[in-house]
Motif scaffolding. Structure first.
Motif, PDB file in Angstrom:
ATOM      1  N   ASP A 109      27.895  41.516  48.195  1.00 31.37           N
ATOM      2  CA  ASP A 109      28.438  41.048  46.927  1.00 31.37           C
ATOM      3  C   ASP A 109      27.643  41.546  45.716  1.00 31.37           C
ATOM      4  O   ASP A 109      28.115  41.472  44.588  1.00 31.37           O
ATOM      5  CB  ASP A 109      28.487  39.510  46.917  1.00 31.37           C
TER       6      ASP A 109
ATOM      7  N   LYS B   5      30.175  49.851  47.586  1.00 33.41           N
ATOM      8  CA  LYS B   5      30.925  49.848  48.835  1.00 33.41           C
ATOM      9  C   LYS B   5      31.562  48.485  49.077  1.00 33.41           C
ATOM     10  O   LYS B   5      31.062  47.470  48.608  1.00 33.41           O
ATOM     11  CB  LYS B   5      29.983  50.133  50.011  1.00 33.41           C
ATOM     12  N   GLY B   6      32.624  48.501  49.847  1.00 34.97           N
ATOM     13  CA  GLY B   6      33.181  47.271  50.373  1.00 34.97           C
ATOM     14  C   GLY B   6      33.936  46.439  49.350  1.00 34.97           C
ATOM     15  O   GLY B   6      34.425  46.948  48.341  1.00 34.97           O
ATOM     16  N   MET B   7      34.005  45.177  49.661  1.00 31.39           N
ATOM     17  CA  MET B   7      34.831  44.255  48.890  1.00 31.39           C
ATOM     18  C   MET B   7      34.532  44.294  47.404  1.00 31.39           C
ATOM     19  O   MET B   7      35.423  44.335  46.572  1.00 31.39           O
ATOM     20  CB  MET B   7      34.619  42.856  49.460  1.00 31.39           C
ATOM     21  N   LYS B   8      33.245  44.304  47.112  1.00 31.35           N
ATOM     22  CA  LYS B   8      32.856  44.282  45.702  1.00 31.35           C
ATOM     23  C   LYS B   8      33.424  45.506  44.979  1.00 31.35           C
ATOM     24  O   LYS B   8      33.943  45.426  43.875  1.00 31.35           O
ATOM     25  CB  LYS B   8      31.324  44.256  45.614  1.00 31.35           C
ATOM     26  N   LYS B   9      33.327  46.636  45.652  1.00 35.30           N
ATOM     27  CA  LYS B   9      33.806  47.871  45.050  1.00 35.30           C
ATOM     28  C   LYS B   9      35.319  47.793  44.800  1.00 35.30           C
ATOM     29  O   LYS B   9      35.803  48.141  43.732  1.00 35.30           O
ATOM     30  CB  LYS B   9      33.504  49.026  46.004  1.00 35.30           C
ATOM     31  N   TRP B  10      36.028  47.298  45.806  1.00 45.47           N
ATOM     32  CA  TRP B  10      37.481  47.253  45.663  1.00 45.47           C
ATOM     33  C   TRP B  10      37.886  46.356  44.511  1.00 45.47           C
ATOM     34  O   TRP B  10      38.777  46.678  43.746  1.00 45.47           O
ATOM     35  CB  TRP B  10      38.125  46.776  46.977  1.00 45.47           C
ATOM     36  N   ILE B  11      37.213  45.236  44.425  1.00 47.26           N
ATOM     37  CA  ILE B  11      37.575  44.311  43.352  1.00 47.26           C
ATOM     38  C   ILE B  11      37.232  44.921  41.997  1.00 47.26           C
ATOM     39  O   ILE B  11      38.028  44.854  41.058  1.00 47.26           O
ATOM     40  CB  ILE B  11      36.851  42.960  43.558  1.00 47.26           C
TER      41      ILE B  11
ATOM     42  N   TYR C 226      39.689  47.475  41.190  1.00 52.59           N
ATOM     43  CA  TYR C 226      40.968  46.874  40.821  1.00 52.59           C
ATOM     44  C   TYR C 226      40.957  46.485  39.354  1.00 52.59           C
ATOM     45  O   TYR C 226      41.869  46.804  38.604  1.00 52.59           O
ATOM     46  CB  TYR C 226      41.248  45.656  41.699  1.00 52.59           C
ATOM     47  N   HIS C 227      39.895  45.811  38.949  1.00 54.67           N
ATOM     48  CA  HIS C 227      39.876  45.341  37.567  1.00 54.67           C
ATOM     49  C   HIS C 227      39.708  46.490  36.594  1.00 54.67           C
ATOM     50  O   HIS C 227      40.296  46.476  35.518  1.00 54.67           O
ATOM     51  CB  HIS C 227      38.774  44.292  37.388  1.00 54.67           C
TER      52      HIS C 227
ATOM     53  N   SER D  64      40.890  49.370  36.903  1.00 57.08           N
ATOM     54  CA  SER D  64      42.109  50.152  36.756  1.00 57.08           C
ATOM     55  C   SER D  64      43.116  49.450  35.852  1.00 57.08           C
ATOM     56  O   SER D  64      44.161  49.994  35.550  1.00 57.08           O
ATOM     57  CB  SER D  64      42.739  50.421  38.118  1.00 57.08           C
TER      58      SER D  64
END
Lengths: 1066, 378
Positions: B239, B244-250, B253-254, B256
């Motif tokens: 976190d 990498k991972g979840m943190k990166k995706w979130i 997302y924001h 973008s």
């Protein structure tokens, strides 16, 4: 000339091959083996001492149960023992290689009046008991078992298995069938006579046509056989056609049954057609295919069946057919031999209808399918589960009701019961069904007839129901008479029991009705409920013994207790709303000319159509979010087209940017005008309306024509965005049309999609490809009719996937029937060039599935990237074992829900490594079918869950303002997709990823080609490398990955692993 | 032999019923174990017999295994015990699987047996399913005895001083209780997990008891060593790390979604840049032309453009469609491909050739299908 010739030729080739497989090898060696064995049987029978006193003690149960008196006799040797049956005229069809031995019972053992009261049947049985006893002593005989003559338990015969085997280790057996030629006077057995004295109504004796026929059959068996043999001997084509017809019939378990067709009846019908009485319809110059066709056509269409088939003894035809019909009025079908005995006395009306139906289907297969319908007619198994829309099993084991009136009177109790069940269901489902078939194969091989007949109920009774139209079949009410018609009303009440109620209708009518109320998505259960109700009402069967295969797979489509398809109504409303608003926009440079849905949810083929989201409404509408409000929302794609303009940029990239600019303008003006909020990235704009997020896409026609020019040169395999949109739009509207024609299409597609992704094939088979495959089942249903139930449709989908010959033929899905022969040619041309390309370039991972449609004749749209040949093989293997498993679950007595679930539980041992995810970090955790756990392999990584993502809004969030909550909402946020994307980007060659896009918590990894080649035997270093890269994979999914396991699934075993693990469960 | 002996000794030593039962359990679990011994060249007659049976048909092993089970605790014991025994049997079956899978993973150099192991592995699998099913059926009635048994296992694990395994066992114990209240499918999986964990603990324990057998001792030591080498890699939630991972995706997302304004500006910038580029290109071209060079004038076929290039008013799709229509019509007037006789002849020949090649292909295919026994209608 050309096309016709090849058409028949390749059919001929295939037929030849089939005959080679099905014909028994009459080589001298095998003939000798068989003859020797028959001789040894004869010898063994010969050694039985004469004048042995035979009493009922040999089989007291049987004698008691059929109710015979006076059965003692002294054993005499049989009059003769002759080889008969299809073996003797070289028409026996594998795998059922058997030799019929006709054993003529000696007259000395019977009295003149033994045709009365089952004495004949009892003595016949006791005679066989003696023979059995002595045969068992022979060392050449491995086993002697009982079987029953066409499932008629009162007429058992012996099956003798030899210790020896034929060449090639093929098994054969000998049936010892007693005959009673000229034992009794035939006139005593005419159909109007009563010969079972216990059958009377208040002292009046009733005719016993079935009983009499049962004895007559034995009396004329040898003569009729001789007649058939004479016809077939030395007529090669006729014999081959017979074998083909046997193969055809055996593939259809609904007609190759005791109350319908048998091998003997087929040969009788053919002999009739070849005889003078049958007007020599079949004659010598004909070839096999012609004979086949004529026979099927005769069965399907001839009017002669109405009067009956009569073999006329030469020069004797003074009785008119009508008189004869009267004589045989108790039988629905008549095939009368020259002695005046009805050979088809067992055939039931439903069986005969089914036969004609199948024959006419076979004819249309010959006409419409390729290779003269070869595969459809001979190679496709048409069993109950695939044929009928609803299958119901009745477990009647130990049910005394079946034989409460005695086992055998005129008919056997089991046949009576069949008729009873049929009539009840017929009445209950009147108007809903096309055909109901009830078959109880109660007398199987393993029965011990000596102990009596009460044990003959081990097998379940099968009911198959075909539906006419869904609209009729799923009606919620059964209308009865008005209560003023007292008799009828009483009858109605009696039939429906407590379900019958009085209702007052809107038009003022009052009538008796029986009502089953269900939601739209649950209507298919109505039939099940009706059947369960009437059967338990009339037969007093407990519900657990009535197993109807209707809704067992629904669990996979549900959220909790609800099928989310019911949200579709809201969705379609919301879409209308959206398109209205879009068309009304007037402050954008170009007006919107059309709005078209793209997402599968709009055409009701999405496994999980999204429910309306409380935070996705317009500003003005405030809907209070409840508990468990999802933080993620699925966007639904919508395609719009703008007015034409010449001012579009010609450059690809610039065009896309202009589109985005347009979309943003649209979003802005929706916001200003109606307060419809939206969110956007550089590529997408999502609009929130009526609880849904719509993702807008612009199709620009100019872009399309640009691409078409390029496409012709075969330069691009990957389609441009406009072409993609166009194709998707076409697909969407066509499938929507199809769904309108076949209401069951949607549920079947949903099951198919769920199955594909449950087995981690989301990467291999696109949603649209699945839709087309299922569409094919409806458009080209032969040799079936289009499915009308979800389970049948699903089963056929699995079989299509596993059996279709992808490497050799293109699958053409012609949804609206608008492909011309030229189109077909073009498609085939495309397919051939595709194949050539594939052969030229083996390493190239080229598409293995060629699915062509009107809008996509080169199969570029859905299957150009995947599945690859290897993926397709894997898919087919999984489908084959699932289909096999599903069939066995339907047919056999295994109905616990766990078994049904197995269809969607995927074994995780077929991968090199498995990644398990944190379930509560999935965007829609409630869609997970089964939580995955692994109990093998080596765990090499464990990750902690991330705290920053929650799939549901926390209670704290719910207290915030609406605006804050809306900001929490994430459109199309799917960690699984991102994770897969990251793995594929980082390790494009190393790993092949298998996953479930519908919300599975497991990802399978298999090693790509490159690494597998390098992998040596004891390559420790390589092993270490794998572990390291798996850890790197884990790192990519930080906060999402729970565990990673390294399994060592051996590569070469992959293909069959699933097969075994599933089939071993039963 | 050795395994047998030690087993018998134990039988003599302990006479309480409970122990007998434990022994019976052991006897069965010995089966997969003894396979290992067999591989190492230990010629135990009984084992050999059993093993050869397994070679022939994996199913028979399953049967004999089960039979052994029912025989051992048999002799008319109380019902509850039977249930327990059954439960253990299931565990055993599961264990057999774990064991089998485990060995090929750890023992290199046994590859030559991998085939056989696979079969047993699969047998294990199918047994596993059976056991799972049985468990589910008995779920409620077994609850008490299960916990009870799990206690035993907990002790065993403690003996082993393998902390992690112990945690696993106790954890699963808890899980088991929960499972009976939860949905079916959940119960199953947690149980299989349970079986796995407790199995591992016991597997190692068993290994130690078989000290008499030299080779198997080595084996176990070896395994332990390897197990330590490949310890489970613990990964943080990530976190704090946004690469990498979840943190990166979130974060992505924001990032973008910066809002309409920003995005519009970006697009405007792009378009402006693009237009500027085009403008420049045009100017360059014009400059070239002005310099005294010359340009090729292309004749535009078809209708003249109806729209003004500057204002960009409708040319319309109608016009385009009309042109296409016209083109299509004109095409028909052109000489077709079968205008000349030689063309027709050629086309005809081509068609025949194609049919011929198709037929050849069909024949080849049929040959192939015959090889695959595709013509067998049964």
């Amino acid at each position: 000339m050309g096309s016709e010739a090849t058409y028949t030729d390749s059919t001929n080739l295939k037929l030849r091959e089939l005959l080679k497989e099905a014909q028994h090898d009459y080589s001298p060696e095998s003939t000798k083996i068989i003859n020797d064995f028959v001789c040894s049987i004869k010898k063994a029978i010969d050694q039985i001492p004469e004048d042995l006193q035979v009493t009922a003690d040999l089989g007291p149960g049987f004698v008691r149960d059929i109710g015979a008196d006076k059965v003692e006799f002294k054993f005499k040797k049989p009059k003769s023992i002759e080889i008969g049956g299809s073996y003797s005229f070289q028409c026996v069809a594998k795998p059922d290689v058997h030799v019929d031995l006709f054993l003529r019972l000696p007259k000395e053992c019977f009295y003149e009046k033994d045709y009365l009261n089952y004495r004949y049947h009892a003595k016949r049985f006791l005679y066989l008991c003696i023979i059995k006893k002595y045969l068992k002593l022979s060392s050449l005989i491995q086993e002697v078992r009982w079987s029953t003559f066409h499932n008629e338990a009162r007429k058992p015969f012996l099956v003798v298995y030899p210790a020896a085997r034929l060449s090639g280790n093929a098994a054969f057996f000998v049936k010892i069938i007693p005959t009673s030629t000229s034992l009794f006077c035939a006139s005593k057995l005419i159909l109007e006579r009563n010969n079972v004295r216990s059958l009377n109504q208040e002292g009046v004796l009733q005719a016993t046509p079935k009983y009499n026929s049962s004895i007559l059959e034995d009396m004329f068996l040898e003569d009729n056989f001789e007649f058939v043999k004479r016809t077939f001997m030395g007529w090669k084509e006729l014999g081959e056609a017979l074998i083909l017809l046997k193969v055809w019939a055996r593939q259809r378990s609904s007609i190759y049954a005791h109350d319908c067709l048998s091998g003997f009846l087929i040969s009788i019908i053919m002999a009739y057609l070849a005889s003078k009485s049958g007007k020599n319809r079949i004659n010598k110059p004909m070839n096999v295919i012609q004979i086949l066709r004529i026979t099927l056509d005769f069965i399907a269409n001839s009017k002669i069946w109405d009067h009956g088939l009569y073999f006329q003894p030469d020069g004797e035809s003074n009785i008119s057919n009508k008189d004869r019909r009267k004589q045989f009025q108790s039988f629905p079908v008549i095939i009368c031999d020259s002695f005046g005995f009805n050979l088809a006395f067992r055939m039931s009306l439903s069986g005969f209808q089914e036969l004609r139906d199948e024959a006419s289907l076979a004819l249309s297969c010959i006409d419409k399918c390729k290779d003269g319908g070869f595969d459809e007619m001979f190679m496709t198994k048409i069993d109950f589960p695939a044929k009928y829309d609803y299958c119901i099993r009745l477990n009647l084991k130990g049910s005394r009701e079946v034989y409460s009136c005695g086992f055998c009177l005129d008919e056997e109790c089991w046949r009576k019961y069949e008729q009873k069940v049929l009539s009840i269901i017929d009445q209950a489902l009147r108007g809903r069904t096309k055909l109901v078939r009830v078959i109880w194969r109660n007398a199987t091989f393993e029965c011990n007839i000596e102990d009596g007949l009460s044990t003959l109920d081990g097998e379940a009774l099968l009911i198959g129901i075909s539906i006419n139209s869904m609209e009729e079949a799923f009606k919620q009410a059964v209308m009865g008479p008005s209560p003023e018609e007292k008799d009828k009303a009483l009858e109605f009440r009696k039939f429906w029991g407590d379900k019958a109620t009085l209702r007052w209708f809107r038009d003022g009518k009052i009538a008796e009705v029986a009502v089953w109320e269900h939601e739209e998505s649950e209507r298919h259960i109505i039939i099940k409920e009706i059947i369960e109700h009437v059967l338990s009402h009339h037969l007093s069967l407990p519900k657990e013994n009535i197993i109807s295969i209707v809704d067992q797979l629904d669990f996979s489509l549900r959220h909790g207790n609800k099928d989310p398809i019911s949200f579709s109504v809201n969705l379609l409303k919301a879409f209308d709303n959206l398109s209205k608003h879009l068309r009304l926009l007037d402050d954008i440079p170009l007006r919107i000319s059309s709005v078209q849905p793209l997402d599968s949810a709009f055409r009701l083929t999405s496994v999980f159509p999204p429910p309306p989201h409380p935070l996705a409404y317009e500003d003005s509408v405030g809907v209070k979010p409840q508990k468990l409000t999802s933080t993620c929302i699925q966007p639904l794609e919508v395609m719009i087209q703008l007015e034409g303009s010449g001012n579009w940029p010609m450059d690809d990239l610039a065009m896309e940017k202009t589109k985005s600019a347009f979309l943003m303008k649209i979003g802005e003006s929706l916001q200003e005008k109606w307060g419809i909020s939206c969110t956007a990235t550089e590529d997408d704009v999502d609009v929130f309306l009526s609880g849904y997020a719509f993702r807008l896409k612009i199709l620009h026609e100019r872009g399309l024509s640009l691409v078409q020019k390029q496409g012709n040169a075969h330069v691009k395999r990957v389609l441009s965005s406009d072409k993609k949109l166009f194709v998707r739009g076409q697909h969407s509207s066509m499938i929507n049309g199809l769904r309108g024609r076949y209401p069951i299409y949607g549920p079947v597609v949903r099951l198919a999609k769920r199955w594909v992704s449950a087995h981690l094939f989301s990467n291999s088979l696109t949603e649209e490809a699945i839709e087309l495959l299922v569409a094919y089942l409806f458009l080209k249903p032969l040799p079936f009719r289009p499915p009308s139930s979800r389970i049948t449709g699903f089963l056929r989908f699995l079989r299509l996937l596993s059996e279709y010959d992808w490497s050799f033929s293109a699958l053409i899905v012609d949804i609206n029937g608008d492909l011309t022969p030229e189109d077909d040619k073009e498609i085939n041309h495309n397919f051939m060039s595709n194949q050539r390309e594939y052969k030229d370039n083996m390493q190239n991972i080229s598409p293995a599935m060629f699915v062509a449609t009107v809008y996509d004749k080169a199969s570029e749209a859905w299957t150009s990237v995947s599945p690859t040949a290897a993926e397709l093989r894997r898919l087919a293997t999984y489908a084959a074992s699932s289909a096999k498993f599903l069939t066995s679950v339907i047919m056999q007595n295994l109905n616990d829900s766990y078994r049904w679930e197995c269809l969607f539980r995927t074994p995780l041992n077929n991968y090199n490594a498995v990644i398990l995810l944190h379930r509560d970090k999935l965007p829609f955790p409630h869609r997970l079918l089964f939580p995955s756990e692994i109990n093998q392999g080596r765990k090499i990584l464990h990750g902690n869950p991330s705290k920053i993502f929650q799939p549901f809004l926390l209670p704290g969030d719910l207290r915030g303002s609406l605006e804050e909550m809306k900001n929490k909402l994430m459109v199309n946020f799917d960690p699984l997709r991102y994770f897969i994307h990251d793995i594929e980007r980082e390790f494009p060659e190393k790993f092949k990823v298998w996953y479930d896009s519908l919300g599975g918590d497991a990802i399978g990894l298999t090693f790509g080609n490159k690494s597998s080649k390098k992998r040596g035997r004891n390559n420790n270093c390589e092993d270490k490398d794998v572990v390291d890269s798996l850890r790197a994979v884990g790192e990519l999914g930080k906060g999402f990955v729970r565990n990673i396991y390294l399994l060592k699934a051996p590569k070469n075993k992959l293909r069959h692993g699933y097969l075994r693990s599933v089939s071993d469960r039963d | 032999m050795a395994a047998e002996d030690s087993h018998k000794k134990m039988k003599k030593r302990k006479h309480t019923k409970k122990n007998i039962e434990q022994n019976s359990v052991k006897e069965n679990s010995q089966l997969p174990e003894s396979e290992d011994n067999f591989y190492k060249g230990n010629k135990d007659k009984k084992n050999k017999k059993k093993y050869s049976g397994e070679k022939g048909d994996t199913k028979t092993v399953g049967m004999s295994n089960i039979k052994d089970e029912s025989d051992a605790p048999g002799g008319g014991k109380k019902k509850s015990k039977k249930l327990r025994a059954e439960k253990k049997k299931n565990d055993k079956i599961a264990k057999a699987e774990v064991n089998d899978v485990g060995t090929p993973c750890n023992d290199e150099g046994q590859d030559e047996f991998s085939d056989k192991k696979e079969t047993s592995n699969e047998a294990g699998e199918c047994k596993m399913h059976k056991s799972m099913k049985k468990k589910r059926k008995n779920a409620k009635t077994l609850d008490v005895s299960e916990v009870d048994k799990l206690d035993n296992e907990g002790e065993d694990a403690a003996e082993q001083k393998n902390d992690e395994e112990k945690v696993g066992a106790t954890h699963t114990e808890h899980e088991d209780l929960m499972a009976s209240f939860r949905g079916l499918s959940e119960a199953e999986t947690s149980r299989s997990a349970n079986a796995r964990n407790s199995k591992k603990a016991r597997k190692i324990k068993k290994k130690d008891r078989l000290l008499v057998n030299q080779s198997s001792q080595e084996n176990s030591v070896e395994k332990k060593g390897e197990a330590e080498e490949y310890e489970v890699y613990e990964m943080s939630s990530g976190d704090e790390d946004s690469s990498k991972g979840m943190k990166k995706w979130i974060t992505e997302y924001h990032q973008s979604r910066p809002g309409l304004k920003v995005l519009q500006e970006r697009i405007d910038d792009f378009i402006a840049a693009h237009e500027a580029q085009e403008e420049q290109a045009r100017r360059e071209r014009e400059a070239k032309a002005a310099e005294g060079g010359w340009t090729v004038v292309v004749h535009h076929k078809g209708r003249k453009k109806t729209s003004d290039a500057e204002s960009g008013t409708v040319v319309g799709s109608v016009a385009q469609a009309a042109v296409l229509d016209k083109m299509a019509k004109r095409k028909n007037k052109d000489a077709g491909p079968d205008f000349y006789r030689f063309q027709r002849r050629e086309a005809h020949r081509n068609e025949i050739m194609m049919l011929q090649s198709k037929f050849e292909q069909d024949k080849k295919r049929i040959q192939q299908m015959r090889a695959e026994r595709k013509f067998r209608p049964y």
